[in-house]
Design a protein around this motif. Structure first.
Motif, PDB file in Angstrom:
ATOM      1  N   GLU A   1      13.698   9.505   2.158  1.00  0.00           N
ATOM      2  CA  GLU A   1      14.435   9.122   0.954  1.00  0.00           C
ATOM      3  C   GLU A   1      14.359   7.612   0.690  1.00  0.00           C
ATOM      4  O   GLU A   1      14.267   7.179  -0.459  1.00  0.00           O
ATOM      5  N   GLU A   2      14.377   6.793   1.752  1.00  0.00           N
ATOM      6  CA  GLU A   2      14.457   5.343   1.554  1.00  0.00           C
ATOM      7  C   GLU A   2      13.185   4.604   1.932  1.00  0.00           C
ATOM      8  O   GLU A   2      13.078   3.405   1.718  1.00  0.00           O
TER       9      GLU A   2
ATOM     10  N   LEU B   1       8.774  -0.792  -5.121  1.00  0.00           N
ATOM     11  CA  LEU B   1       9.684  -1.895  -4.797  1.00  0.00           C
ATOM     12  C   LEU B   1       9.549  -2.237  -3.307  1.00  0.00           C
ATOM     13  O   LEU B   1       9.639  -1.354  -2.453  1.00  0.00           O
ATOM     14  N   VAL B   2       9.316  -3.504  -3.053  1.00  0.00           N
ATOM     15  CA  VAL B   2       9.277  -4.022  -1.675  1.00  0.00           C
ATOM     16  C   VAL B   2      10.353  -5.094  -1.569  1.00  0.00           C
ATOM     17  O   VAL B   2      10.397  -6.016  -2.383  1.00  0.00           O
ATOM     18  N   THR B   3      11.224  -4.940  -0.554  1.00  0.00           N
ATOM     19  CA  THR B   3      12.345  -5.878  -0.361  1.00  0.00           C
ATOM     20  C   THR B   3      12.133  -6.682   0.921  1.00  0.00           C
ATOM     21  O   THR B   3      11.922  -6.091   1.981  1.00  0.00           O
ATOM     22  N   LEU B   4      12.159  -7.993   0.776  1.00  0.00           N
ATOM     23  CA  LEU B   4      12.040  -8.903   1.922  1.00  0.00           C
ATOM     24  C   LEU B   4      13.414  -9.530   2.161  1.00  0.00           C
ATOM     25  O   LEU B   4      13.930 -10.266   1.328  1.00  0.00           O
TER      26      LEU B   4
ATOM     27  N   ASP C   1      10.196  -0.846   2.048  1.00  0.00           N
ATOM     28  CA  ASP C   1       9.555  -0.319   0.826  1.00  0.00           C
ATOM     29  C   ASP C   1      10.223   0.995   0.450  1.00  0.00           C
ATOM     30  O   ASP C   1      10.915   1.612   1.267  1.00  0.00           O
ATOM     31  N   ASN C   2      10.040   1.392  -0.792  1.00  0.00           N
ATOM     32  CA  ASN C   2      10.577   2.683  -1.255  1.00  0.00           C
ATOM     33  C   ASN C   2       9.496   3.744  -1.344  1.00  0.00           C
ATOM     34  O   ASN C   2       9.511   4.601  -2.228  1.00  0.00           O
ATOM     35  N   GLY C   3       8.523   3.621  -0.419  1.00  0.00           N
ATOM     36  CA  GLY C   3       7.444   4.601  -0.360  1.00  0.00           C
ATOM     37  C   GLY C   3       7.875   5.910   0.284  1.00  0.00           C
ATOM     38  O   GLY C   3       9.069   6.148   0.511  1.00  0.00           O
ATOM     39  N   PRO C   4       6.909   6.758   0.656  1.00  0.00           N
ATOM     40  CA  PRO C   4       7.230   8.089   1.209  1.00  0.00           C
ATOM     41  C   PRO C   4       7.720   8.041   2.643  1.00  0.00           C
ATOM     42  O   PRO C   4       8.108   9.068   3.194  1.00  0.00           O
TER      43      PRO C   4
ATOM     44  N   GLU D   1       0.831  -1.210   0.000  1.00  0.00           N
ATOM     45  CA  GLU D   1       0.000   0.000   0.000  1.00  0.00           C
ATOM     46  C   GLU D   1       0.862   1.254   0.000  1.00  0.00           C
ATOM     47  O   GLU D   1       0.499   2.273  -0.593  1.00  0.00           O
ATOM     48  N   ALA D   2       2.049   1.174   0.664  1.00  0.00           N
ATOM     49  CA  ALA D   2       2.911   2.367   0.726  1.00  0.00           C
ATOM     50  C   ALA D   2       3.477   2.731  -0.632  1.00  0.00           C
ATOM     51  O   ALA D   2       3.788   3.906  -0.897  1.00  0.00           O
TER      52      ALA D   2
END
Length: 606
Positions: free
Chosen positions: A592-593, A524-527, A542-545, A515-516
C-alpha cells in the motif's frame, strides 16, 4: 642433552635474602633522612610563623599596657587631685571620685583610686558600687609602699575585694610639704586574654619567677613554668597577692629542644614553645604552636620515600627475575636447539621443501588478498560509474538546453549591440552567466561524483550530500515523471563519513525509488531527514508497488536483482559503505505504501 643444574638454588636464595635485608636497611635510612630533612624545613617555617604570631600577641599586650601607663602619670600632676588630698574636704573628694569614674570609663580601666599617705583610700572610680574602695586601707600593699618610697610602682596581684587578677600601676602624688598619697590604676587583661583565645594558640605571660600572670588558658593562672622552692612558695602565700594559689607546675612536658606536650589533654599533640622576652619589664611571653603540620609532613615524606623505594626495589626485583628467566630460557633454548639440530639433520631436505611450499602459499594468499581489496574498490567505483552512466544521459539533456539558450542569447546580444541597445544586450549576458553557472554546478558535481574515494572518515555536512545527490538525479526524476518531496531540516547536521561515498549511497537509493514509480500516474519520492539524537536518519520512500517478500528477504544478497540489466550489487555496496561509517542501511516495504530505505549515520559532533 645437558640438563640444567639446580645446585645453585640455595645460594641464590641466600643471596636474594641478603639483598632484601640490605635494601630494607637502605630504605629505612633513606626514609628517616628524608623525613628529618622535611621536618627540619617544616619546623623552620613553623618557628618563623610562631615568632610572628608571638609578636602579634605581644603587640596586643603592649598596646593595652602603654595605653594605661599614661593615666597615673597624668593624674599624679592633676591640680584637683592634689587639692583634694591636701584639704581632705568631703566635697572635693566626692568631686574627685566622680572625675576618676569618668576617666576610668574613658580609659576602660578596671579601677582608678587615690590612697592618702596614711594608706586609706579617699577617692575611687567605683565609689558608687557596693565594692567601693573608698575607706579601705591599702597601706599593706607593696605597690603603695614602693610608690611612696620610689615615686612609682607596678604589682600584679589579686584584688582584695573583686578577687580578680590585674596589674596595679601606682604613682606618688607630691605636695609642697612632701608626699600626699598615691594614685593607682588597676588594669585587668580580660580583653587581651579573649583576643589570644580567639587566635586559637595557647599563650601566657610569666614573671621572672616563671609564675603565669596572664594566659589564654584560665586554668593555668598562677601556675609556674618550673617548680618553685618551698620557701619561695611560702613567701608568696604570706604576701597574699595571689590569694590561695598552689603554684602548681604547668601541665607541659618537655620533649626535647623547644618541643612540649600538654599533660592535661588526652592524646595531646606535640607543640613548639616560642618565647618572647621583655614584653613588659620582667615579663616573658610564651606561645605554644602545634607541631602537627611539621610532624605530618615528615611522616608523609617518610611514607612516600618508603613507598617509592619499595616500588623501585620491586621494579628492580622484577627486572632481575625477568632477566634471570630470560637467561634460563635462553639456556634451555640453546639446549633445545642443539637437540633439535641433531634431530633435524635427517629431515632437513623435507622441511626445506615444505617451507618453500608454505612460502609460495603465503605469497599467493597475500596476492589474492591484495587483488580482493583492489577488486572490492574497483567494484565500488564500477557501481558508481554505472550509476554515473545512467545519470549521464539525463545530465546531457540538462546541459544541452542551457547551451542552446546560451547560443541564442549570444546571437541576440550581438544583434542588440549592433542596433545600439546595450542595456537589452546586458540582460542577455546576465542570463548567459546564470546558465553557465548552472552548467558549472552540474559538471562539478559529476566530476566530484566520478572521483575515486580516498577512504577517509571525516565530518560531512548532510545538506551537501543531499544537494549533490538531488542534483545528480534530477534528470532521472523528470524522465520518470516523478515528483521529489523533501522533508525535515538538514541544515547544520554533520555526520561521520565521506561525501563522495555517501552521495553514491543516496544516488543509488534515489534512482531505485524513481524506477519504482516509473509507471505510476502520480509517482512520488519522499526524502526525509530526521535528527535522532546521536544519529541522523535519511529515509527515501516511494509510492511504488513495494518489494516482493522473496526479494525483501534477500535484498542485500549479492547478485540478486529484479532489473534486467542489473548486477544486484548496488544495495550490497551501499550497505557496506554505511557499515564502514559506523551506520546501517535498512529497508521496509508494504504494497500500500511502497518501499522505504533508511540510512542511519552517526553524528560527528556528539
Amino acid at each position: 642433552m645437558v640438563s640444567t643444574s639446580t645446585s645453585d638454588a640455595p645460594v641464590s636464595r641466600r643471596r636474594l635474602l641478603a639483598w632484601a635485608l640490605v635494601a630494607a636497611a637502605i630504605g629505612l635510612a633513606l626514609a628517616w633522612t628524608v623525613g628529618a630533612l622535611v621536618q627540619d624545613r617544616a619546623m623552620a617555617t613553623l618557628r618563623s610563623r610562631a615568632t610572628a604570631s608571638a609578636a602579634l600577641h605581644a603587640a596586643v599586650l603592649r598596646s593595652e599596657l602603654d595605653k594605661q601607663r599614661a593615666l597615673p602619670l597624668v593624674l599624679a600632676d592633676d591640680a584637683d587631685l592634689e587639692a583634694a588630698l591636701t584639704s581632705r574636704a568631703p566635697e572635693r573628694l566626692a568631686a574627685l571620685s566622680r572625675k576618676l569614674e569618668t576617666l576610668g570609663l574613658q580609659a576602660r580601666a578596671a579601677a582608678v583610686y587615690v590612697i592618702a599617705a596614711d594608706g586609706v583610700t579617699v577617692a575611687a572610680s567605683n565609689w558608687r558600687q557596693p565594692t567601693s574602695f573608698v575607706g579601705s586601707n591599702y597601706g599593706f600593699r607593696p605597690y603603695f609602699t614602693e610608690a611612696l618610697r620610689q615615686g612609682r610602682a607596678e604589682q600584679f596581684a589579686l584584688g582584695t575585694v573583686s578577687r580578680k587578677p590585674g596589674l596595679y600601676l601606682a604613682r606618688r602624688v607630691d605636695g609642697g610639704a612632701g608626699p600626699l598619697g598615691v594614685v593607682v590604676v588597676k588594669l585587668e587583661f580580660d580583653g587581651v586574654e579573649a583576643a589570644w583565645r580567639a587566635i586559637g594558640e595557647p599563650a601566657f605571660v610569666v614573671d621572672p619567677r616563671g609564675l603565669v600572670l596572664i594566659t589564654s588558658q584560665p586554668d593555668w593562672r598562677f601556675q609556674v613554668r618550673r617548680p618553685l622552692p618551698e620557701n619561695e612558695r611560702a613567701a608568696l602565700r604570706k604576701q597574699g597577692q595571689f590569694g590561695d594559689a598552689a603554684f602548681a607546675p604547668l601541665p607541659l612536658k618537655s620533649r626535647g629542644g623547644d618541643g612540649v606536650q600538654r599533660t592535661d589533654v588526652a592524646r595531646a599533640e606535640r607543640q613548639v614553645e616560642t618565647l618572647l622576652p621583655d614584653v613588659a619589664p620582667g615579663w616573658t611571653l610564651h606561645l605554644l604552636t602545634a607541631a602537627t603540620p611539621a610532624d605530618q609532613a615528615a611522616a608523609a615524606a617518610r611514607w612516600i620515600t618508603a613507598l617509592v623505594w619499595i616500588l623501585l626495589c620491586t621494579a628492580l626485583f622484577w627486572l632481575w627475575i625477568r632477566r634471570r628467566r630470560i637467561r634460563l630460557a635462553a639456556q634451555r633454548e640453546r639446549e633445545a636447539r642443539a637437540e633439535l639440530e641433531r634431530r633435524v639433520e635427517v629431515r632437513t631436505q623435507e622441511l626445506t621443501q615444505v617451507n618453500r611450499a608454505l612460502s609460495r602459499e603465503v605469497d599467493e594468499r597475500q596476492r589474492t588478498e591484495t587483488r580482493l581489496r583492489a577488486l572490492q574498490a574497483d567494484l565500488v567505483q564500477a557501481n558508481k560509474l554505472a550509476a554515473l552512466g545512467q545519470i549521464a544521459a539525463g545530465v546531457a539533456h540538462e546541459i544541452n538546453q542551457p547551451v542552446a539558450a546560451i547560443r541564442a542569447n549570444a546571437d541576440n546580444g550581438l544583434v542588440l549591440i549592433g542596433r545600439g541597445k546595450p542595456e537589452t544586450a546586458r540582460e542577455n549576458l546576465v542570463a548567459i552567466a546564470a546558465m553557465t553557472e548552472r552548467i558549472g554546478r552540474i559538471t562539478d558535481e559529476l566530476r566530484a561524483f566520478s572521483r575515486k574515494a580516498d577512504g577517509r572518515v571525516e565530518p560531512t555536512l548532510v545538506s551537501e550530500v543531499i544537494e549533490g545527490s538531488v542534483l545528480l538525479t534530477a534528470s532521472r526524476s523528470r524522465r520518470h515523471d516523478a515528483r521529489l518531496v523533501r522533508e525535515g531540516e538538514a541544515s547544520g547536521l554533520t555526520v561521520l563519513g565521506e561525501r563522495i561515498r555517501l552521495e553514491q549511497v543516496l544516488v543509488n537509493l534515489l534512482q531505485n525509488a524513481f524506477e519504482a514509480v516509473e509507471h505510476r500516474p502520480q509517482g512520488l519520492v519522499t526524502l526525509t531527514v530526521r535528527d535522532a539524537g546521536d544519529t541522523v536518519q535519511i529515509a527515501v520512500r516511494d509510492n511504488g508497488p513495494g518489494l516482493a517478500p522473496e526479494v525483501e528477504r534477500g535484498l542485500f544478497t549479492p547478485f540478486l536483482t529484479t532489473k534486467p540489466q542489473g548486477l544486484g550489487l548496488g544495495l550490497v555496496i551501499a550497505r557496506d559503505i554505511a557499515a564502514g561509517f559506523g551506520g546501517q542501511l535498512t529497508a521496509a516495504s508494504t504494497p500500500e505504501e511502497g518501499a522505504t530505505f533508511t540510512l542511519t549515520l552517526r553524528k560527528a559532533d556528539r
